[in-house]
Write an enzyme that holds these catalytic residues in place. Sequence first.
Site, PDB file in Angstrom:
ATOM      1  N   HIS A  30     -14.788  -1.561   5.435  1.00  0.00           N
ATOM      2  CA  HIS A  30     -13.593  -2.189   6.008  1.00  0.00           C
ATOM      3  C   HIS A  30     -13.873  -2.751   7.409  1.00  0.00           C
ATOM      4  CE1 HIS A  30      -9.399  -2.151   7.655  1.00  0.00           C
ATOM      5  NE2 HIS A  30      -9.103  -2.481   6.407  1.00  0.00           N
ATOM      6  N   SER A  39     -11.370  -0.666  -0.624  1.00  0.00           N
ATOM      7  CA  SER A  39     -10.020  -1.230  -0.567  1.00  0.00           C
ATOM      8  C   SER A  39      -9.843  -2.507  -1.381  1.00  0.00           C
ATOM      9  CB  SER A  39      -9.617  -1.467   0.881  1.00  0.00           C
ATOM     10  OG  SER A  39     -10.562  -2.287   1.532  1.00  0.00           O
ATOM     11  N   ASP A  69     -14.248   7.161   5.176  1.00  0.00           N
ATOM     12  CA  ASP A  69     -12.918   6.591   5.377  1.00  0.00           C
ATOM     13  C   ASP A  69     -12.121   6.841   4.102  1.00  0.00           C
ATOM     14  OD1 ASP A  69     -10.744   4.783   5.238  1.00  0.00           O
ATOM     15  OD2 ASP A  69     -11.742   3.331   6.548  1.00  0.00           O
ATOM     16  N   GLU A 120     -16.612   4.511   2.447  1.00  0.00           N
ATOM     17  CA  GLU A 120     -15.208   4.768   2.118  1.00  0.00           C
ATOM     18  C   GLU A 120     -15.194   5.593   0.836  1.00  0.00           C
ATOM     19  OE1 GLU A 120     -13.010   1.027   2.051  1.00  0.00           O
ATOM     20  OE2 GLU A 120     -14.189   0.318   3.741  1.00  0.00           O
ATOM     21  N   ASN A 148       0.819  -1.218   0.000  1.00  0.00           N
ATOM     22  CA  ASN A 148       0.000   0.000   0.000  1.00  0.00           C
ATOM     23  C   ASN A 148       0.849   1.263   0.000  1.00  0.00           C
ATOM     24  OD1 ASN A 148      -2.438  -1.441   0.196  1.00  0.00           O
ATOM     25  ND2 ASN A 148      -2.176  -1.639   2.402  1.00  0.00           N
ATOM     26  N   HIS A 199      -7.672   5.080   1.244  1.00  0.00           N
ATOM     27  CA  HIS A 199      -7.034   4.848  -0.057  1.00  0.00           C
ATOM     28  C   HIS A 199      -7.087   6.043  -1.005  1.00  0.00           C
ATOM     29  CE1 HIS A 199      -6.220   0.646   0.799  1.00  0.00           C
ATOM     30  NE2 HIS A 199      -7.399   0.633   1.391  1.00  0.00           N
ATOM     31  N   LYS A 237      -0.772   4.226   4.406  1.00  0.00           N
ATOM     32  CA  LYS A 237      -0.883   3.800   3.004  1.00  0.00           C
ATOM     33  C   LYS A 237      -0.040   4.760   2.155  1.00  0.00           C
ATOM     34  CE  LYS A 237      -4.034   0.607   4.130  1.00  0.00           C
ATOM     35  NZ  LYS A 237      -5.438   0.630   4.604  1.00  0.00           N
TER      36      LYS A 237
HETATM   37  C1  LIG Z   1      -5.999   0.026   5.825  1.00  0.00           C
HETATM   38  C2  LIG Z   1      -7.356   0.532   6.112  1.00  0.00           C
HETATM   39  C3  LIG Z   1      -7.711   0.957   7.397  1.00  0.00           C
HETATM   40  C4  LIG Z   1      -6.802   0.780   8.580  1.00  0.00           C
HETATM   41  O1  LIG Z   1      -5.704   1.623   8.545  1.00  0.00           O
HETATM   42  P1  LIG Z   1      -4.353   1.198   9.283  1.00  0.00           P
HETATM   43  O2  LIG Z   1      -3.635   2.483   9.451  1.00  0.00           O
HETATM   44  O3  LIG Z   1      -3.664   0.225   8.422  1.00  0.00           O
HETATM   45  O4  LIG Z   1      -4.755   0.606  10.609  1.00  0.00           O
HETATM   46  C5  LIG Z   1      -8.961   1.493   7.573  1.00  0.00           C
HETATM   47  N1  LIG Z   1      -9.835   1.595   6.557  1.00  0.00           N
HETATM   48  C6  LIG Z   1      -9.538   1.179   5.318  1.00  0.00           C
HETATM   49  C7  LIG Z   1     -10.542   1.306   4.237  1.00  0.00           C
HETATM   50  C8  LIG Z   1      -8.286   0.627   5.059  1.00  0.00           C
HETATM   51  O5  LIG Z   1      -8.003   0.173   3.840  1.00  0.00           O
END
Ligand SMILES: *Cc1c(COP(=O)(O)O)cnc(C)c1O
Length: 389
Positions: A130, A176, A201, A172, A46, A204, A235
Amino acid sequence: MNHEQWIEEILGAARVQGLERHLRAFPNVGGHVEIDGRSLLNFASNDYLGLATHPHVVAASQKALLSHGAGAAASRLVSGTLCLHEDLEERLAEFKGYPSALAFGSGYMANVGVLTALAPDHVFADRLSHASLIDGIVLSRARLHRFRHNDVEHLERLLSKYPSERGVIVVESVYSMDGDIAPLVELAELAQRYGVTLMVDEAHSTGIMGEQGRGLVSQLGLEDQVHVSMGTMSKALGGYGGFIACSARIRNLCVNRARAFIYTTAMPPSVAGAALGALDVLRDEPELGTTLLKRCARFREALRALGFDTMQTETQIVPVVVGANEAALDMARAMAAEGILVAAIRPPTVPAGMARLRFSVTLTHSDEDLDRTVDVLANVGRKHGLISS
Ligand SMILES: *Cc1c(COP(=O)(O)O)cnc(C)c1O
């Protein structure tokens, strides 16, 4: 039965379904990894912009480490809040175009923290949300209503069926496992009409979409309608740690009520330093995200032209649907034999029958790397009957 036996039964059940997971150690991070003396193209990372190893990011992290030490030595509310944390939160708020921001230990903790602090009565969440969002909702004890992926009409039916005083919509900006984008304008309009809170969220899209990689919310100018914009520094920012951008009041609520914020040690200085360094890079090289998305468009179109099902992706996450779990694993193994590392994503991460190869394209992959990947995947796909010759 002793515990070793019943634990073996659990593991065995996953194994027969091709769902047992294994850890595998890598010698380095990045778009190219060395395994057994061979260089492999890594599509399972990522680190979209290659910032994990960017000299400025590493130097900023090192500087914070040397000036502050290895740990923050306390939780944020005790004596763990350093000026460095406040600098980072100010920069994150400004970056996201919000009055405030609050950093958490990880993105997972940010999602769990803000949802439990909000303690909604009803949560309306996209079906592909997620796991960290789902865990936050479960822990918040809200009643959970899942709407069909990106289906605004289904969401509206649920909103009108379950009127709520303290409702939250959870989505989101970029999904993801599918790489597709949420209809944020329509979602914001619905949230406003039904008087509920909208949380997005941006794990990404942060670093990738919008001006300087500020994310999709910023790109669409929805800062006033999206009440909580969650992001992660793990990421595209290449480091670690999560955050929310929000109003001063929501930040204050989390400081007072988010147990995932309160009952854990503050982020180490080196981690905060790395995030500050990554924000510098995004400011100084604002075209990184756009460059990546352009490269991905070319890759995706080549795969579609060959007949692969890449779903609705429009981003750096490119799924290639295989279907059966074992077939996805076989194809990933065949790709690895050709020097290309790609994750086989299986249930429960994705729905049953939708196992896939998931390519995370990063800036460390050149156009030539991507062309070669298309050629190799075409051969492997033909052998497995995924595309016709
Ligand atoms: C990776 C991810 C998270 C968690 O983030 P981390 O910093 O890795 O704990 C939360 N939401 C989504 C959509 C993700 O892809």
